[in-house]
Write an enzyme that holds these catalytic residues in place. Structure first.
Site, short mmCIF file in Angstrom:
data_model
loop_
_atom_site.label_atom_id
_atom_site.label_comp_id
_atom_site.label_asym_id
_atom_site.label_seq_id
_atom_site.Cartn_x
_atom_site.Cartn_y
_atom_site.Cartn_z
N ASP A 8 46.46 -18.15 -2.88
CA ASP A 8 47.75 -17.60 -3.25
C ASP A 8 48.59 -17.68 -1.97
O ASP A 8 48.04 -17.84 -0.88
CB ASP A 8 47.56 -16.15 -3.72
CG ASP A 8 48.87 -15.46 -4.04
OD1 ASP A 8 49.73 -16.09 -4.70
OD2 ASP A 8 49.05 -14.29 -3.62
N ASP A 10 52.03 -15.69 -0.99
CA ASP A 10 52.59 -14.44 -0.46
C ASP A 10 51.51 -13.37 -0.37
O ASP A 10 50.84 -13.05 -1.34
CB ASP A 10 53.75 -13.95 -1.34
CG ASP A 10 54.88 -14.97 -1.43
OD1 ASP A 10 55.07 -15.74 -0.46
OD2 ASP A 10 55.56 -15.01 -2.46
#
EC number: 3.1.3.-
Length: 182
Positions: A8, A10
Site C-alpha cells: 500500500d 500512504d
C-alpha cells in the site's frame, strides 16, 4: 515461494494524512521506507504498489499530480538503487462501485496481469483493514504495519489475522533475515 511484494502507499511508504496527500510536496517518505524497498528489490523481490486514491474522485488532486508523486517516489527508490516494478491505483470514491478499490481485488489482479505472475502467497503490506481484507481475498499473506493508520487499525481490530511489524523497514529486515536462515 512467491517473490512478489505488494505495498500500500500512504502510511506504508509515505507519511499519511487524514486530509489526504494532495501535492508532491506533501508526499514525504516514512524514514527507512525507501531504503527498505531498495534492499528488498536488490534481494530479488518484485516490489509493486497498489493504492486507493479516492482524492482524485473527491476533486482534491488530479491524476497528473498523482503521477508526479509517483515519479518522486520512483526517483527516490532508484537513487537508493532499488526498483518498483509497477504502480496501480484506484481513482474512484467509496461509492463508485468499481472493482479496483481495496478491499476488492481489482488492483491485485492488475498487478498479476501486468507482471504475468500470480499474487497467491505474495506479501501484501498495508496499514488498514481494507488492505488486510484485500490480501485475504486474493490469497496473499497479509502484513499490517503500525505506521500510518496501522496502530489505529490494530487498536480497532485486536484479533486481526495478519503478521504485524512496526513499519516497512521492520518488515523488510524480518523478511531478509528469514531469507538468510533458509
Amino acid at each position: 515461494m512467491s517473490k512478489l511484494i505488494i505495498l500500500d502507499r500512504d502510511g506504508v511508504i509515505n507519511q499519511d494524512s487524514d486530509s489526504y496527500i494532495k501535492t508532491v510536496e506533501e508526499w514525504q517518505p516514512i524514514p527507512g521506507s525507501i531504503e527498505a524497498i531498495a534492499k528488498l528489490s536488490q534481494a530479488g523481490y518484485l516490489i509493486t504498489v497498489a493504492t486507493n486514491q479516492s482524492g482524485i474522485a473527491r476533486g482534491l488532486f488530479s491524476e497528473k499530480t498523482l503521477l508526479a508523486m509517483h515519479e518522486k517516489m520512483l526517483s527516490m527508490v532508484s537513487e537508493a538503487k532499488g526498483k518498483i516494478e509497477c504502480i496501480v491505483y484506484c481513482p474512484h470514491g467509496p461509492d463508485d462501485a468499481c472493482d479496483c478499490r481495496k478491499p476488492k481485488t481489482g488492483l491485485i489482479n492488475q498487478i498479476e496481469s501486468t507482471l504475468k505472475t500470480s499474487a497467491i502467497n505474495a506479501w501484501l503490506v498495508g496499514d488498514s483493514l481494507r488492505d488486510i481484507e484485500a490480501a485475504e481475498k486474493a490469497g496473499c499473506k497479509p502484513i499490517l504495519v503500525k505506521s500510518g493508520k496501522g496502530q489505529r487499525t490494530l487498536t480497532a481490530n485486536p484479533a486481526i489475522k495478519a503478521e504485524i511489524h512496526d513499519d516497512l523497514a521492520d518488515f523488510a529486515e524480518a523478511l531478509l533475515s528469514q531469507d538468510h536462515k533458509a
